[in-house]
Design a protein around this motif. Sequence first.
Motif, PDB file in Angstrom:
ATOM      1  N   ARG A 187       0.718  -1.074   0.018  1.00 41.44           N
ATOM      2  CA  ARG A 187      -0.131   0.105  -0.201  1.00 41.44           C
ATOM      3  C   ARG A 187       0.651   1.229  -0.106  1.00 41.44           C
ATOM      4  N   LEU A 188       2.115   1.333   0.752  1.00 40.41           N
ATOM      5  CA  LEU A 188       2.889   2.290   0.773  1.00 40.41           C
ATOM      6  C   LEU A 188       3.629   2.643  -0.804  1.00 40.41           C
ATOM      7  N   LEU A 189       3.969   1.546  -1.446  1.00 38.30           N
ATOM      8  CA  LEU A 189       4.622   1.745  -2.473  1.00 38.30           C
ATOM      9  C   LEU A 189       3.363   2.190  -3.615  1.00 38.30           C
ATOM     10  N   VAL A 190       2.076   1.616  -3.506  1.00 38.85           N
ATOM     11  CA  VAL A 190       1.151   2.226  -4.468  1.00 38.85           C
ATOM     12  C   VAL A 190       0.880   3.525  -4.209  1.00 38.85           C
ATOM     13  N   GLN A 191       1.190   4.091  -2.835  1.00 40.41           N
ATOM     14  CA  GLN A 191       1.034   5.480  -2.858  1.00 40.41           C
ATOM     15  C   GLN A 191       1.944   6.262  -3.259  1.00 40.41           C
ATOM     16  N   ALA A 192       3.130   5.689  -3.141  1.00 37.30           N
ATOM     17  CA  ALA A 192       4.651   6.205  -3.583  1.00 37.30           C
ATOM     18  C   ALA A 192       4.541   6.695  -5.053  1.00 37.30           C
ATOM     19  N   LYS A 221       5.113   5.748  -9.278  1.00 41.62           N
ATOM     20  CA  LYS A 221       6.027   5.432 -10.252  1.00 41.62           C
ATOM     21  C   LYS A 221       7.405   5.678  -9.578  1.00 41.62           C
ATOM     22  N   ALA A 222       7.542   6.660  -8.908  1.00 40.35           N
ATOM     23  CA  ALA A 222       9.136   6.835  -8.540  1.00 40.35           C
ATOM     24  C   ALA A 222       9.537   6.050  -7.523  1.00 40.35           C
ATOM     25  N   GLY A 223       8.392   5.239  -6.614  1.00 44.42           N
ATOM     26  CA  GLY A 223       8.776   4.059  -6.059  1.00 44.42           C
ATOM     27  C   GLY A 223       9.551   4.670  -4.513  1.00 44.42           C
ATOM     28  N   LEU A 242       4.367  -8.391  -7.562  1.00 43.11           N
ATOM     29  CA  LEU A 242       3.572  -7.369  -7.313  1.00 43.11           C
ATOM     30  C   LEU A 242       4.444  -6.081  -7.065  1.00 43.11           C
ATOM     31  N   VAL A 243       5.640  -6.180  -6.858  1.00 41.25           N
ATOM     32  CA  VAL A 243       6.750  -5.447  -6.548  1.00 41.25           C
ATOM     33  C   VAL A 243       7.885  -5.561  -7.412  1.00 41.25           C
ATOM     34  N   GLY A 244       8.332  -4.488  -8.056  1.00 38.53           N
ATOM     35  CA  GLY A 244       9.716  -4.322  -8.962  1.00 38.53           C
ATOM     36  C   GLY A 244      10.722  -3.689  -8.153  1.00 38.53           C
ATOM     37  N   GLN A 245      12.035  -3.805  -8.640  1.00 37.86           N
ATOM     38  CA  GLN A 245      13.140  -3.371  -7.985  1.00 37.86           C
ATOM     39  C   GLN A 245      13.982  -2.758  -9.129  1.00 37.86           C
ATOM     40  N   LYS A 246      14.700  -1.396  -8.884  1.00 37.47           N
ATOM     41  CA  LYS A 246      15.685  -0.996  -9.636  1.00 37.47           C
ATOM     42  C   LYS A 246      16.877  -0.441  -9.033  1.00 37.47           C
ATOM     43  N   ARG A 247      18.149  -0.656  -9.348  1.00 31.73           N
ATOM     44  CA  ARG A 247      19.061  -0.120  -8.737  1.00 31.73           C
ATOM     45  C   ARG A 247      19.299   1.452  -9.138  1.00 31.73           C
ATOM     46  N   GLN A 248      19.353   2.207  -8.065  1.00 31.61           N
ATOM     47  CA  GLN A 248      19.718   3.708  -8.405  1.00 31.61           C
ATOM     48  C   GLN A 248      20.851   4.104  -7.483  1.00 31.61           C
ATOM     49  N   GLY A 249      22.234   4.101  -8.123  1.00 24.53           N
ATOM     50  CA  GLY A 249      23.386   4.341  -7.257  1.00 24.53           C
ATOM     51  C   GLY A 249      23.390   3.205  -6.363  1.00 24.53           C
ATOM     52  N   ARG A 250      23.463   3.219  -4.984  1.00 23.39           N
ATOM     53  CA  ARG A 250      23.966   2.184  -4.190  1.00 23.39           C
ATOM     54  C   ARG A 250      22.516   1.733  -3.516  1.00 23.39           C
ATOM     55  N   TYR A 278      12.174   0.378  -4.715  1.00 24.56           N
ATOM     56  CA  TYR A 278      10.996  -0.593  -4.958  1.00 24.56           C
ATOM     57  C   TYR A 278       9.890   0.200  -5.314  1.00 24.56           C
ATOM     58  N   THR A 279       9.146  -0.426  -6.438  1.00 24.97           N
ATOM     59  CA  THR A 279       8.014   0.199  -6.975  1.00 24.97           C
ATOM     60  C   THR A 279       6.856  -0.654  -7.089  1.00 24.97           C
ATOM     61  N   ALA A 280       5.372  -0.368  -6.921  1.00 19.49           N
ATOM     62  CA  ALA A 280       4.278  -1.413  -6.888  1.00 19.49           C
ATOM     63  C   ALA A 280       4.337  -1.589  -8.539  1.00 19.49           C
TER      64      ALA A 280
END
Length: 118
Positions: free
Chosen positions: A25-30, A32-34, A63-71, A75-77
Amino acid sequence: MEMKSSSAVDALASLAHENRLAIFRLLVQAGKAGLPAGAIAERLGIPNSSLSFHLAHLNRAGLVGQKRQGRSLIYTADYARMDALVGFLMENCCEAAACAPAADGDVSAPALRKGLTT
């Protein structure tokens, strides 16, 4: 995206835990920026070791994806997967007929699914 019954069971099982539901739910609220894992842990008060376990569970369910941004890992819904799950649950709602709003003004499920609410 079409969802099969087994995938819906996996997604629902993943959400059937208080912490994982709160994370999702937190990620949905966040949006696309995650959010980075640290921010999720801080906002929800979940220890990092537990958070990693829950995020991995949500990720395996799609339900959740992840991407590396620097270190950091961001996480995004997965909105497409969420929409597919809701669509699966609402399939053939009201015997495939248009549902009328309830007397108390509650909006029908098909209207919610199509985003027709105000």
